[in-house]
Design a protein around this motif. Structure first.
Motif, PDB file in Angstrom:
ATOM      1  N   THR A   1       0.855  -1.182   0.000  1.00  0.00           N
ATOM      2  CA  THR A   1       0.000   0.000   0.000  1.00  0.00           C
ATOM      3  C   THR A   1       0.888   1.229   0.000  1.00  0.00           C
ATOM      4  O   THR A   1       2.094   1.139   0.260  1.00  0.00           O
ATOM      5  CB  THR A   1      -0.899   0.030   1.252  1.00  0.00           C
ATOM      6  N   SER A   2       0.317   2.379  -0.273  1.00  0.00           N
ATOM      7  CA  SER A   2       1.127   3.600  -0.301  1.00  0.00           C
ATOM      8  C   SER A   2       1.738   3.878   1.068  1.00  0.00           C
ATOM      9  O   SER A   2       2.832   4.409   1.166  1.00  0.00           O
ATOM     10  CB  SER A   2       0.306   4.787  -0.778  1.00  0.00           C
ATOM     11  N   GLU A   3       1.062   3.498   2.131  1.00  0.00           N
ATOM     12  CA  GLU A   3       1.622   3.688   3.475  1.00  0.00           C
ATOM     13  C   GLU A   3       2.846   2.796   3.680  1.00  0.00           C
ATOM     14  O   GLU A   3       3.855   3.230   4.234  1.00  0.00           O
ATOM     15  CB  GLU A   3       0.571   3.378   4.540  1.00  0.00           C
ATOM     16  N   GLU A   4       2.794   1.571   3.199  1.00  0.00           N
ATOM     17  CA  GLU A   4       3.934   0.663   3.340  1.00  0.00           C
ATOM     18  C   GLU A   4       5.126   1.129   2.505  1.00  0.00           C
ATOM     19  O   GLU A   4       6.266   1.030   2.936  1.00  0.00           O
ATOM     20  CB  GLU A   4       3.523  -0.757   2.948  1.00  0.00           C
ATOM     21  N   THR A   5       4.846   1.626   1.292  1.00  0.00           N
ATOM     22  CA  THR A   5       5.955   2.116   0.475  1.00  0.00           C
ATOM     23  C   THR A   5       6.587   3.348   1.103  1.00  0.00           C
ATOM     24  O   THR A   5       7.796   3.522   1.046  1.00  0.00           O
ATOM     25  CB  THR A   5       5.502   2.452  -0.965  1.00  0.00           C
ATOM     26  N   TYR A   6       5.772   4.203   1.702  1.00  0.00           N
ATOM     27  CA  TYR A   6       6.295   5.386   2.386  1.00  0.00           C
ATOM     28  C   TYR A   6       7.199   4.970   3.539  1.00  0.00           C
ATOM     29  O   TYR A   6       8.250   5.551   3.749  1.00  0.00           O
ATOM     30  CB  TYR A   6       5.154   6.269   2.896  1.00  0.00           C
ATOM     31  N   LYS A   7       6.806   3.939   4.279  1.00  0.00           N
ATOM     32  CA  LYS A   7       7.608   3.477   5.408  1.00  0.00           C
ATOM     33  C   LYS A   7       8.952   2.907   4.948  1.00  0.00           C
ATOM     34  O   LYS A   7       9.933   2.974   5.675  1.00  0.00           O
ATOM     35  CB  LYS A   7       6.848   2.423   6.208  1.00  0.00           C
ATOM     36  N   GLN A   8       9.006   2.355   3.755  1.00  0.00           N
ATOM     37  CA  GLN A   8      10.259   1.795   3.243  1.00  0.00           C
ATOM     38  C   GLN A   8      11.217   2.874   2.760  1.00  0.00           C
ATOM     39  O   GLN A   8      12.409   2.638   2.676  1.00  0.00           O
ATOM     40  CB  GLN A   8       9.983   0.831   2.094  1.00  0.00           C
ATOM     41  N   SER A   9      10.705   4.040   2.413  1.00  0.00           N
ATOM     42  CA  SER A   9      11.586   5.086   1.896  1.00  0.00           C
ATOM     43  C   SER A   9      12.445   5.659   3.023  1.00  0.00           C
ATOM     44  O   SER A   9      12.044   5.682   4.172  1.00  0.00           O
ATOM     45  CB  SER A   9      10.767   6.197   1.234  1.00  0.00           C
ATOM     46  N   ASN A  10      13.657   6.070   2.659  1.00  0.00           N
ATOM     47  CA  ASN A  10      14.587   6.588   3.652  1.00  0.00           C
ATOM     48  C   ASN A  10      15.413   7.700   3.005  1.00  0.00           C
ATOM     49  O   ASN A  10      16.370   7.437   2.277  1.00  0.00           O
ATOM     50  CB  ASN A  10      15.490   5.469   4.173  1.00  0.00           C
ATOM     51  N   LEU A  11      15.032   8.933   3.287  1.00  0.00           N
ATOM     52  CA  LEU A  11      15.683  10.090   2.672  1.00  0.00           C
ATOM     53  C   LEU A  11      17.152  10.189   3.067  1.00  0.00           C
ATOM     54  O   LEU A  11      18.008  10.451   2.211  1.00  0.00           O
ATOM     55  CB  LEU A  11      14.936  11.369   3.043  1.00  0.00           C
ATOM     56  N   ILE A  12      17.457   9.956   4.328  1.00  0.00           N
ATOM     57  CA  ILE A  12      18.853  10.073   4.792  1.00  0.00           C
ATOM     58  C   ILE A  12      19.747   9.063   4.074  1.00  0.00           C
ATOM     59  O   ILE A  12      20.826   9.420   3.581  1.00  0.00           O
ATOM     60  CB  ILE A  12      18.945   9.890   6.328  1.00  0.00           C
ATOM     61  N   LEU A  13      19.299   7.808   3.979  1.00  0.00           N
ATOM     62  CA  LEU A  13      20.099   6.808   3.266  1.00  0.00           C
ATOM     63  C   LEU A  13      20.209   7.157   1.780  1.00  0.00           C
ATOM     64  O   LEU A  13      21.246   6.928   1.166  1.00  0.00           O
ATOM     65  CB  LEU A  13      19.510   5.413   3.440  1.00  0.00           C
ATOM     66  N   GLY A  14      19.141   7.718   1.226  1.00  0.00           N
ATOM     67  CA  GLY A  14      19.186   8.160  -0.170  1.00  0.00           C
ATOM     68  C   GLY A  14      20.223   9.247  -0.383  1.00  0.00           C
ATOM     69  O   GLY A  14      20.965   9.228  -1.362  1.00  0.00           O
ATOM     70  N   ILE A  15      20.277  10.193   0.541  1.00  0.00           N
ATOM     71  CA  ILE A  15      21.267  11.272   0.451  1.00  0.00           C
ATOM     72  C   ILE A  15      22.681  10.711   0.562  1.00  0.00           C
ATOM     73  O   ILE A  15      23.571  11.080  -0.215  1.00  0.00           O
ATOM     74  CB  ILE A  15      21.009  12.346   1.532  1.00  0.00           C
ATOM     75  N   ILE A  16      22.891   9.823   1.514  1.00  0.00           N
ATOM     76  CA  ILE A  16      24.223   9.215   1.687  1.00  0.00           C
ATOM     77  C   ILE A  16      24.627   8.464   0.423  1.00  0.00           C
ATOM     78  O   ILE A  16      25.760   8.600  -0.066  1.00  0.00           O
ATOM     79  CB  ILE A  16      24.249   8.299   2.926  1.00  0.00           C
ATOM     80  N   ALA A  17      23.695   7.684  -0.130  1.00  0.00           N
ATOM     81  CA  ALA A  17      23.987   6.943  -1.360  1.00  0.00           C
ATOM     82  C   ALA A  17      24.288   7.911  -2.504  1.00  0.00           C
ATOM     83  O   ALA A  17      25.202   7.681  -3.301  1.00  0.00           O
ATOM     84  CB  ALA A  17      22.813   6.041  -1.723  1.00  0.00           C
ATOM     85  N   GLY A  18      23.540   9.010  -2.584  1.00  0.00           N
ATOM     86  CA  GLY A  18      23.773  10.001  -3.621  1.00  0.00           C
ATOM     87  C   GLY A  18      25.134  10.673  -3.492  1.00  0.00           C
ATOM     88  O   GLY A  18      25.814  10.916  -4.488  1.00  0.00           O
ATOM     89  N   ILE A  19      25.531  10.952  -2.261  1.00  0.00           N
ATOM     90  CA  ILE A  19      26.857  11.550  -2.029  1.00  0.00           C
ATOM     91  C   ILE A  19      27.951  10.574  -2.444  1.00  0.00           C
ATOM     92  O   ILE A  19      28.944  10.964  -3.074  1.00  0.00           O
ATOM     93  CB  ILE A  19      27.006  11.981  -0.550  1.00  0.00           C
ATOM     94  N   ILE A  20      27.768   9.312  -2.120  1.00  0.00           N
ATOM     95  CA  ILE A  20      28.746   8.289  -2.532  1.00  0.00           C
ATOM     96  C   ILE A  20      28.805   8.217  -4.060  1.00  0.00           C
ATOM     97  O   ILE A  20      29.892   8.185  -4.649  1.00  0.00           O
ATOM     98  CB  ILE A  20      28.398   6.920  -1.908  1.00  0.00           C
ATOM     99  N   GLY A  21      27.646   8.214  -4.703  1.00  0.00           N
ATOM    100  CA  GLY A  21      27.608   8.184  -6.166  1.00  0.00           C
ATOM    101  C   GLY A  21      28.270   9.400  -6.790  1.00  0.00           C
ATOM    102  O   GLY A  21      29.023   9.281  -7.761  1.00  0.00           O
ATOM    103  N   ALA A  22      27.985  10.581  -6.247  1.00  0.00           N
ATOM    104  CA  ALA A  22      28.595  11.812  -6.762  1.00  0.00           C
ATOM    105  C   ALA A  22      30.115  11.779  -6.573  1.00  0.00           C
ATOM    106  O   ALA A  22      30.862  12.218  -7.456  1.00  0.00           O
ATOM    107  CB  ALA A  22      27.994  13.031  -6.072  1.00  0.00           C
ATOM    108  N   SER A  23      30.566  11.244  -5.452  1.00  0.00           N
ATOM    109  CA  SER A  23      32.009  11.155  -5.179  1.00  0.00           C
ATOM    110  C   SER A  23      32.693  10.199  -6.144  1.00  0.00           C
ATOM    111  O   SER A  23      33.746  10.514  -6.710  1.00  0.00           O
ATOM    112  CB  SER A  23      32.256  10.705  -3.738  1.00  0.00           C
TER     113      SER A  23
END
Length: 159
Positions: A19-41
């Motif tokens: 459900t949309s609530e379950e997908t929202y719970k799986q999302s993680n902005l902080i981990l996304g940012i960290i992964a993005g910083i690693i990718g940019a590096s």
């Protein structure tokens, strides 16, 4: 049933398990940012290595940086909102600019027969940024924009 502008009746059975609530719970902005910083590096380092090795900047590397950042944010952050795309675009631009800065340091190191560490400690960053600004052209803006667009679109999961 229509929820969040998604018509679930038209989606084949089994394609949506959450459900949309379950997908929202799986999302993680902080981990996304960290992964993005690693990718940019990683993208910036590869950009510099390729640019120094070939002796010229290949604009399409910017798209590769955008792709790498976007994929990592999407896979790790698992976000469905525009903030993931915005962060992806900003980090892709940062990766491209840092790649150019590292390339300049690398060219100085190569020209002066110095180690990269030595050049990083002895050459003033403001001088490198001034050089970068003085030598920027329309193609740089074009490829930076493509990297940002690519990363924005890829960073956001879709239902």
């Amino acid at each position: 049933m229509v929820e969040n502008n998604i018509d679930y009746k038209n989606i084949p059975e089994g394609e949506i398990n959450l459900t949309s609530e379950e997908t929202y719970k799986q999302s993680n902005l902080i981990l996304g940012i960290i992964a993005g910083i690693i990718g940019a590096s990683i993208g910036a380092i590869l950009w510099a290595i390729i640019t120094i090795s070939t002796g010229s900047q290949i604009g399409f590397m910017a798209i590769g940086v955008g792709l790498l950042v976007g994929v990592l944010i999407r896979k790790v952050g698992k976000g469905y909102s525009g903030i993931y795309g915005l962060i992806g675009a900003v980090l892709a631009l940062g990766g491209c600019i840092i790649g150019n800065i590292l390339s300049i340091y690398g060219f100085v190191a190569k020209e002066e027969s110095m180690s990269m560490i030595q050049v990083l400690s002895e050459v003033n960053l403001s001088m490198v940024i001034s050089f970068l600004i003085d030598n920027i052209n329309i193609y740089d803006f074009l490829f930076y924009g493509l990297a940002m667009y690519q990363s924005f679109k890829i960073s956001i999961n879709s239902y």
